[in-house]
Design a protein around this motif. Structure first.
Motif: not given
Length: 423
Positions: A36-40, A49-60
């Motif tokens: 996720v972080y690398d693609i972002a 990119a850190a924001f996208r990384l944080g979204l992973i937790g929200l999605v779970q």
């Protein structure tokens, strides 16, 4: 010398399934986070990119939040073994999807977020079922040891999983997912070997009323409520694991190879602590020691946030892992021993929701705060906040300070009716 719980065949099968699933989960988690972080980062800034990384937790977290009342009620009403088999099978499916997408070269953020949501569904049902299953497999007298061993299996997997996942990813990006699929399959076989377990009938009433009974019990039992909410807010504010890809790539500059040890370091400290308690269970002043452990957790998190020296960062992660395990061991023992069996699924669901809120929403909080303030400020502030929460909870819930041992107190006459009714 073999610890007493592992001499019981059903518990032994449960233990091996927990070890296998944890290795598989952690091997997947570290690769999902990195991908996720690398693609972002290919098209975004560090903060974006850190924001996208944080979204992973929200999605779970979202599916777990929605499904928690149903999953707890299901764990108390249906065969907990069958629920565990079903959720591990779902995790197997997730591993196969990511394996195919990575191997085929079409892995993307939508696929990663979609699988993260499926893993959230699996966790919603796995937590209550497995949390309530373990006490059914051992006598109550050795339950604290069984909890410590179960935690040791989880933490051992948390050490091995990231290291194996990182190494295999360097060889071929799809290898970690292939290994995870094999381990999930092995875990399903172990779960099928567990024999029938006794179940306590639920109190008569509508499913909705039965679901709400778990929340009512937690609300009325202040020791259980205080223990669950302390973990919720301390880890929600103080969790640092979501920022590890940021630290590995852009602060410590150790890359994917350095990320594996960073992710495994908390589990090293936690495993050593859990193994110690599986041999020498804690017996005195458990409440005060739990509060002290959370303070150490917050302090270690803050120091890690400031650190730009890789060995110091590893040491602080190991220390916060040991402190967290110290707290988890005491908290889970208190919750399981103070909860009637016919309520364990629903109370475990509440506990799982709190744990997920602290972990997944903690990751989201870290990502969002890092996007606004930067990763260092977000991590340090989170550690300080965890210390403040502990001091506040020590005042709000004196029952935590007064918990001397794991022994159940003798209830007063007016309290005995509440306990016996399971409310």
């Amino acid at each position: 010398m073999i610890p007493a719980p592992l001499r019981i065949p059903d518990y032994r099968a449960f233990w091996f399934s927990r070890l296998a699933t944890t290795i598989a989960q952690m091997a997947m988690v570290i690769v999902i986070g990195w991908q996720v972080y690398d693609i972002a980062r290919e098209t975004m800034s560090i903060r974006e990119a850190a924001f996208r990384l944080g979204l992973i937790g929200l999605v779970q977290f979202v599916p777990l939040f929605i499904l928690t009342p149903i999953s707890g009620w299901t764990a108390d009403r249906l065969d907990r073994r069958k629920i565990a088999r079903a959720v591990v099978s779902l995790e197997l499916l997730c591993a196969l999807i990511l394996f195919a997408a990575t191997w085929g070269g079409f892995i993307s953020l939508p696929i990663l977020f979609g699988v993260a949501a499926l893993l959230g569904v699996a966790r919603a049902f796995a937590g209550p079922a497995l949390g309530a299953l373990a006490p059914n497999l051992v006598p109550k007298e050795i339950l604290p040891q069984a909890i410590a061993l179960s935690s040791a299996a989880w933490q051992t997997g948390a050490i091995a999983g990231p290291a194996i996942g990182g190494l295999l990813y360097d060889v071929e990006p799809h290898f970690p997912y292939a290994l995870s699929a094999l381990l999930f399959a092995f875990a399903v076989v172990c779960l099928f070997s567990i024999g029938p377990i006794p179940r306590t009938a639920l109190k008569p009433g509508s499913p909705f009323k039965q679901m709400s009974d778990g929340l009512s019990y937690v609300r009325r039992n202040r020791l259980v409520l205080g223990a669950i909410t302390l973990d919720l807010f301390a880890v929600l504010l103080g969790g640092a694991t979501a920022m590890l890809p940021v630290y590995a790539r852009d602060i410590l500059q150790v890359g994917a190879d350095g990320l594996g040890p960073l992710r495994a370091a908390p589990a090293v400290g936690a495993t050593l602590t859990a193994l110690f308690f599986s041999i020498r269970p804690l017996k005195t002043d458990v409440g005060v020691k739990m509060l002290g452990a959370v303070v150490v957790f917050g302090a270690a998190t803050a120091i890690f946030g400031f650190s730009t020296y890789y060995p110091l960062s590893l040491a602080m992660l190991a220390l916060l892992g040991a402190a967290d395990m110290f707290s988890v061991y005491i908290r889970q023992s208190l919750i399981q021993l103070h909860t009637p069996d016919d309520m364990r699924g629903r109370v475990s669901a509440v506990s799982t929701l709190a744990i997920s809120a602290s972990n997944e929403l903690g990751e989201t909080r870290s990502g969002f705060t890092a996007a606004l303030l930067g990763p260092v400020v977000a991590t340090v502030a989170g550690g300080i906040a965890a210390i403040c929460i502990t001091l506040i909870w020590a005042g709000i819930f004196p029952e935590l300070r007064r918990a001397r041992t794991f022994e159940l107190p003798v209830p007063a006459p007016e309290e005995a009716d509440v306990v016996s009714s399971g409310v």
